[in-house]
Design a protein around this motif. Structure first.
Motif, mmCIF file in Angstrom:
data_model
loop_
_atom_site.group_PDB
_atom_site.id
_atom_site.type_symbol
_atom_site.label_atom_id
_atom_site.label_comp_id
_atom_site.label_asym_id
_atom_site.label_seq_id
_atom_site.Cartn_x
_atom_site.Cartn_y
_atom_site.Cartn_z
ATOM 1 N N UNK A 224 0.790 -1.199 -0.080
ATOM 2 C CA UNK A 224 -0.079 0.198 0.282
ATOM 3 C C UNK A 224 0.630 1.085 -0.067
ATOM 4 N N UNK A 225 0.441 2.234 -0.616
ATOM 5 C CA UNK A 225 1.096 3.768 -0.860
ATOM 6 C C UNK A 225 0.151 4.619 -0.350
ATOM 7 N N UNK A 226 -0.244 4.932 0.842
ATOM 8 C CA UNK A 226 -1.137 5.623 1.486
ATOM 9 C C UNK A 226 -0.691 7.132 0.943
ATOM 10 N N UNK A 227 -2.048 7.774 0.834
ATOM 11 C CA UNK A 227 -1.771 9.317 0.557
ATOM 12 C C UNK A 227 -1.442 10.029 1.911
ATOM 13 N N UNK A 228 -0.280 10.662 1.962
ATOM 14 C CA UNK A 228 0.010 11.403 2.977
ATOM 15 C C UNK A 228 -0.180 12.903 3.245
ATOM 16 N N UNK A 269 1.930 9.429 11.704
ATOM 17 C CA UNK A 269 0.853 8.769 12.235
ATOM 18 C C UNK A 269 0.065 7.683 11.217
ATOM 19 N N UNK A 270 0.300 6.400 11.638
ATOM 20 C CA UNK A 270 -0.260 5.342 10.607
ATOM 21 C C UNK A 270 -1.978 5.573 10.607
ATOM 22 N N UNK A 271 -2.397 6.070 11.685
ATOM 23 C CA UNK A 271 -3.781 6.113 11.590
ATOM 24 C C UNK A 271 -4.240 7.280 10.879
ATOM 25 N N UNK A 272 -3.455 8.334 10.970
ATOM 26 C CA UNK A 272 -3.945 9.385 9.846
ATOM 27 C C UNK A 272 -3.110 9.673 8.790
ATOM 28 N N UNK A 273 -2.169 8.839 8.639
ATOM 29 C CA UNK A 273 -1.229 9.033 7.322
ATOM 30 C C UNK A 273 -0.660 10.333 7.312
ATOM 31 N N UNK A 274 -0.372 11.180 8.341
ATOM 32 C CA UNK A 274 0.051 12.529 8.579
ATOM 33 C C UNK A 274 1.429 12.460 9.206
#
Length: 389
Positions: A224-228, A269-274
């Motif tokens: 996965x490549x999350x949008x941060x 933050x893995x929860x907020x991808x921030x």
């Protein structure tokens, strides 16, 4: 968050591998400018007592006979993971060749063994990453010696069966790279940073530094490549990554395209991808790369690494990860240690005032004088033979 301790005189090491077992940090091998990495010799082991900030160098074993097979040779670019009371060393290289033999260090007996493994063993490499998820050591990336290319493969060793397997994944994996970081949060392996090449697996000296964070869900096998959002760190290699209270932290590193070393601290933050840039108090370590950072309780212990000398000429893009040079090297190898306290107590903050203003501690209780002494007394085991810095 407060940088509370800065001591010199520890092991002068670069690209070493270190792990925590109990309240002790075990550091294995690494590089030091001026030492001989062509000759085979037993890897050195240094142990840090995190209660009193004292380093100990374990005696080197005899390197001959049957022990030649069970003791790893001195190396750099390897990985170390802790499983129960044992530490497993894999990969890395000296100046002659890379290794893919698994070694085990018993923290109770202080003895080395070479466990028997089955399954498809990954090719010898350095600059890879390793972390433990659900009894398995996951290996990602690195630069493979015998095929002369970067990797983006995943391998896993199950410590319950001592069997290797190639991990078939789905989705787009991180680009081919080395000297990145891998961090385990739950069942996910987070990959950040590293040095890639515009020509994919091949080292053409057209370096690429990806700033994206990615993770492998080890249950589904999908990347996965999350949008941060937030303050995304500059792409870098040879940084440190550590996990504390479900946050991922990234410290320091180096970008070869800009020839910049860093000493910034970012939190993800893995929860907020921030992402956010963390502001710390106290005196931060100098900008550096190839150091170690490990969490013990509410503290982070940072040691070793390398930095440019003040006024040193810029590096040439595509230079090797290790600058193997003599006394005129433009990089200095560190023997220092820094401690970052996530939540310093009032007691610790008061001790910082005493140290900062050089107040007379003679009137303090004995326990406080002892704490002041260990916080300000340098170690004295630096390996100084032909080492710069």
């Amino acid at each position: 968050m407060y940088w509370t301790v800065h001591l010199e005189g520890g092991p002068r090491r670069v690209n070493h591998a270190a792990v925590v077992v109990g309240d002790k940090i075990y550091s294995f091998g690494g590089y030091c400018t001026g030492e001989n990495y062509h000759k085979r010799r037993p890897i050195d082991v240094h142990v840090l007592n995190t209660a009193n900030y004292r380093w100990t160098a374990l005696p080197l074993p005899e390197y001959g006979g049957d022990q030649f097979l069970s003791v790893p040779y001195q190396r750099y670019g390897h990985t170390a993971v802790a499983y129960e009371d044992k530490i497993y060393i894999w990969g890395g290289r000296n100046d002659e060749y890379a290794c893919n033999t698994l070694f085990c260090f018993d923290t109770v007996t202080l003895k080395w063994t070479c466990p028997e493994v089955t399954g498809p063993i990954p090719g010898a490499r350095d600059g890879h990453s390793a972390c433990i998820i659900d009894h398995c050591m996951y290996i990602f990336g690195g630069f493979e010696e015998y095929i002369d290319r970067f990797s983006q493969d995943v391998h896993a060793l199950d410590f319950r069966t001592m069997k290797w397997r190639f991990v078939y994944t789905r989705g787009d994996p991180p680009s081919y790279r080395d000297f990145h970081s891998a961090s385990a949060i739950g069942s996910n392996m987070y990959i950040f940073g590293g040095r890639g090449d515009l020509n994919g697996p091949f080292h053409s000296q057209e370096e690429h530094y990806c700033p994206d964070i990615m993770y492998l869900d080890t249950i589904t096998g999908r990347w996965h490549r999350p949008a941060t959002s937030g303050r995304v760190p500059v792409g870098r290699r040879s940084h440190s990554a550590f996990v504390h209270r479900e946050y991922l932290y990234v410290f320091g590193g180096y970008n070869g395209l800009w020839d910049e070393h860093y000493n910034d601290l970012h939190r993800f933050s893995p929860e907020r991808n921030e992402w956010e840039l963390v502001q710390t108090l106290g005196t931060s370590p100098s900008p550096r790369r190839r150091q170690s950072c490990l969490v013990v309780g509410e503290k982070v212990f940072l040691f070793g690494g390398t930095s440019p000398y003040p006024g040193a000429p810029p590096e040439v893009p595509g230079d090797d990860e290790l600058q193997i040079e003599g006394p005129d090297s433009k990089l200095m190898d560190h023997s220092d240690m820094h401690v970052l306290d996530f939540s310093p107590s009032l007691r610790m903050l008061c001790l910082q005032v005493v140290i900062h203003f050089k107040l007379d501690p003679s009137w303090l209780p004995e326990d406080l004088k002892w704490e002041l002494a260990i916080m300000t007394t340098n170690n004295s085991i630096s390996r100084s033979l032909n080492c710069t810095g």
